[in-house]
Design an enzyme around this catalytic site. Sequence first.
Site, PDB file in Angstrom:
ATOM      1  N   LYS A 372     -76.916 -44.465   4.894  1.00 45.02           N
ATOM      2  CA  LYS A 372     -77.939 -44.825   3.899  1.00 45.02           C
ATOM      3  C   LYS A 372     -78.274 -46.309   4.031  1.00 45.02           C
ATOM      4  O   LYS A 372     -77.536 -47.060   4.677  1.00 45.02           O
ATOM      5  CB  LYS A 372     -77.416 -44.505   2.504  1.00 45.02           C
ATOM      6  N   ARG A 466     -70.931 -40.553 -12.870  1.00 42.17           N
ATOM      7  CA  ARG A 466     -72.255 -40.885 -12.311  1.00 42.17           C
ATOM      8  C   ARG A 466     -72.885 -39.532 -12.005  1.00 42.17           C
ATOM      9  O   ARG A 466     -73.063 -38.729 -12.917  1.00 42.17           O
ATOM     10  CB  ARG A 466     -72.068 -41.772 -11.074  1.00 42.17           C
ATOM     11  N   TYR A 599     -84.882 -78.845  -2.128  1.00 41.16           N
ATOM     12  CA  TYR A 599     -85.329 -78.619  -3.504  1.00 41.16           C
ATOM     13  C   TYR A 599     -84.319 -79.156  -4.514  1.00 41.16           C
ATOM     14  O   TYR A 599     -83.111 -79.037  -4.315  1.00 41.16           O
ATOM     15  CB  TYR A 599     -85.483 -77.123  -3.762  1.00 41.16           C
ATOM     16  N   MET A 646     -86.062 -69.959   0.945  1.00 40.08           N
ATOM     17  CA  MET A 646     -86.425 -68.591   1.300  1.00 40.08           C
ATOM     18  C   MET A 646     -86.232 -68.340   2.798  1.00 40.08           C
ATOM     19  O   MET A 646     -85.738 -67.297   3.200  1.00 40.08           O
ATOM     20  CB  MET A 646     -87.876 -68.312   0.905  1.00 40.08           C
TER      21      MET A 646
HETATM   22  C1  PLP Z   1     -72.197 -44.681  -0.213  1.00 42.66           C
HETATM   23  C2  PLP Z   1     -71.369 -43.530  -0.419  1.00 42.66           C
HETATM   24  C3  PLP Z   1     -70.279 -43.269   0.421  1.00 42.66           C
HETATM   25  C4  PLP Z   1     -69.821 -44.220   1.504  1.00 42.66           C
HETATM   26  O1  PLP Z   1     -68.988 -45.186   0.915  1.00 42.66           O
HETATM   27  P1  PLP Z   1     -68.238 -46.292   1.736  1.00 42.66           P
HETATM   28  O2  PLP Z   1     -67.367 -46.945   0.762  1.00 42.66           O
HETATM   29  O3  PLP Z   1     -69.258 -47.193   2.291  1.00 42.66           O
HETATM   30  O4  PLP Z   1     -67.476 -45.593   2.815  1.00 42.66           O
HETATM   31  C5  PLP Z   1     -69.595 -42.084   0.246  1.00 42.66           C
HETATM   32  N1  PLP Z   1     -69.953 -41.217  -0.729  1.00 42.66           N
HETATM   33  C6  PLP Z   1     -70.970 -41.458  -1.563  1.00 42.66           C
HETATM   34  C7  PLP Z   1     -71.298 -40.458  -2.620  1.00 42.66           C
HETATM   35  C8  PLP Z   1     -71.702 -42.626  -1.457  1.00 42.66           C
HETATM   36  O5  PLP Z   1     -72.698 -42.854  -2.302  1.00 42.66           O
END
Ligand code: PLP
EC number: 5.1.1.1
Length: 708
Positions: A372, A466, A599, A646
Amino acid sequence: MMKDRAYKGIDYFRFIAAILVIAIHTFPLLSVNTEADLILTRVIGRVAVPFFFMTTGFFIFASYDEGSFSYKSFLLKIVKLYGVSILLYLPLNFYAGHFSGKYAGAFILKNIFFNGTFYHLWYFPAIIIGVGVFLLLLKYCKMHTAIIIALLLYLIGVFGDSYYGIANEIPFLRNFYDILFFFFDYTRNGLFFSPIYLFLGALFSKIPQRHSFKTSMVGLLLSLSILMVEGLLIHHFSAPKHDSMYIALLPSMYFLFQMLLLWKGSSHKSLRTIAMLVYIIHPWCIVLIRGFARLTKTEAFFIDNSILHFTLVTLLSVFTSMIFNFIWNKERKNLDQKGRAWLEIDLSNLKHNFLQLKDVLPKGCQVMAVVKANAYGHGDIQIAYELQTMGVNAFAVASLEEGIRLRKNGIKGCILILGYIYPEEINRVIKYDLTQTVIDYHYATVLNQYGKKIKVHIKIDTGMNRLGENFHHIDEITKIFQLPNLVIEGMYTHLCVADSQIRKDVAFTIQQVENFYKVVDYLKGLGYSSLKLHIQSSYGVLNYPEISCNYARLGIALYGLLSNEMDETKAKAKLRPVLSIKARISIIKTLKASETIGYGRQFVANTPMKIATVTLGYADGIPRNLIRGHVLLRGVKVPIIGRICMDQLTIDVTNIPNVEQGDIVTMIGQEGKEKITAGEVAGQAGTITNELVSRLGSRLEKVYLKKL
Ligand SMILES: *Cc1c(COP(=O)(O)O)cnc(C)c1O
C-alpha cells in the site's frame, strides 16, 4: 504515469517487428522459395510498421487523455532522431547520386516530408505528420467521427498502394492519384497510412483488454489468413504501386495488438531502444555486408544465399544496436545520478529481507506483501513485480485504485484491499479480480446486494477497534457466510500492540489471537474450514513467529525497517534498508559571524562559517521539524541548520574541505562507514519510519539498483 506501465508483449514485439523490417529489406527466403518469400516479406512482414504506429497511439493517447501530452516535445524527440538518421545516411545518399539532377531541391523537400531521405526513413515523417493528424482529429471531432475520417484516409491510401492496379484502370481515379503523386511518391505516409493505426492503438489505451485471449487468437488467425489471400491475389492479378497497405491488415493489427497486451509482465526498456536502433541502422548493415562481399568476391556465399544474408544483416544490426544501447545506458545511468534529488531502491536488499523473513515464518505460512501507499514510498509496481519473481503471490493494498494499478501492470495472484471501498465501485473490484475486505456484517450485506460474485476476506475485530466485525458477534459473522454472492476465501485480524514485549501487551496480543481462533473454531464446527487465515504484520512475525497462519501480511520489515529503530524483537532477522535518499549541493556560501540563515533568521552564525544548500525540502518528504537532523557529505555526518524549506535545506560544511556545487549528499543511507537510517530521521522528527517513507515526495525520482 505512463512510464510505470509495463507491457511485456509490446516490448518484445518491438524487437520482432524490427527484425521483420530487416526481412522486408533482405528477402530471406528468396533463394528457397519465391512464393514463401512473397508471403513473408510482402504480406506478413507488413504488420511491423503499423505495429509501431499503434504502439505510439496507445501510449500517446493515455497521456493525451491525462492532459499531459505535448506535441512539441514529441516532435522535438522524433525530429532529433530523424535528423541524426538523415545525417547517418547522407554518405549513402551521395554515393547513390540522390541529390543530383535539376529538380534536386523539390526532390529533397518531398523526401524530407513524405518519402524519407533514405528508403526506410519515411517512417519518421509519417509518424510526425500522422500524430499531427491524429491530434487535430481528436481535437475537432468526436472519437467515432475521427476514426471514420482516418479510415477514409486509409482507403485513399490503399488505392494508391496495394490496390493501385485497380485505381489505375479507372480514369477518374487515375487523375486523382496523378495529382497526389505529384506531392509524394507513395500513399503510405503520415496522411493516409499512420492515422488509423494511431487510433487503433488509442482504442486500447483506456481498455487494454477488449477481448479474451481466445477471441483475439481466433480473430488474429482468421484475419491473417484473409490478409495472406488478399496479398497473394493482389500480387498475382494486379500491379500494385507498393504493398504496405492492405484492408485485412486492419483487423490483423487489431487482434495482434490485443494478444500482445494480454502478455503482461515487467517492461523491457533496453529491447525498446535496441528495436529502434535496429530499425535505424540495418540498411547500413546491408550496405556494409554487401560491400564486404564484393571486396572479398564472396557474393555467391554471403549474398546469393538469402537466408545467410538475412542472418548476417540481423546479427550485425542487433550487435551494433546492443553496443550503442550499452553506451547510451551508461550515459543515462550517470544522468539518473545527476538529478536534483532521488531515491535509490536496492532490490537486492529487498530480496535479502524477503529471504530473512521467510526463514522466520513457520512452514506453510506464505508472505502476503503489503504494498500500500506506493509500497511505503518504494514504488509499488517495481516492488510487487520483484516480489512476484521471488515467488510471492499475495499482495495487500489500501485502496481500490492501488489494487487496479498492480493488476493493470501484470501483478498476478491475490490482491487484497485492506480498507473500505465505496460499494458502488464493486464492479471494478470484480473486473480486476481483486479481493475486498468485509469490514462488518452490514457491509457484507451491502456488497451482497449487487447480485455479483465478489471475492472477499472477512476481517474480525479482536481488540483494535478499527475495521472488522467484533469477535463477540458470532451470529453476525455466521450470517456473512450465508450471503450467496460473497466468495469468502479468507479471514483475518490485526494486532495492535505486537510491537511491544511488555508483559501486559503480550497478554493482550495473546488474547487477540485467542479471540480470533474462537471464531475460527466455531466456523470450523459449522463446516467452514477452508479459509485462508492471517493475523501477523511485520511485528507480529518478528515477536510472535510461532503463530502459524496461511499468510503473514508483511509491510515495513520487507523494506528493511522497523517502525522504531530501538525496538527489540524476539526473532532476530537481519534486515537491510532498501531505500536511500540522495540529493545535491546547489550552492556554497561563507558567512560572517552574526549573519543568519533562511526564514525567520532562525540560525545565527556565532563564528565565520561555510554553509551549503541542499536540494531537498519538506515537499520531498523531509519533515520540517527535523531540526537536529544530519546529512552525509563525503562520508562525514554534517548538521542541518536553519529552517527546512519546501524545496531546500541548509547544512554546515565549515569542516569539510573542497565542497563543490553538485556534490551528492545522502539524507538517508550509507557513505563509507557512516550511515543515517530512516529510523534515526523518523525518531528525530517524532514519528515512525512507516510515516516517513510513505510520505516521501512523488517528485523524487526512483533509481532501482540490483546487485548481482
Ligand atoms: C499496513 C498493514 C499491514 C502491514 O503492516 P506492517 O507493520 O508494515 O508490516 C498489515 N495489515 C494491515 C491490516 C495493515 O493495514
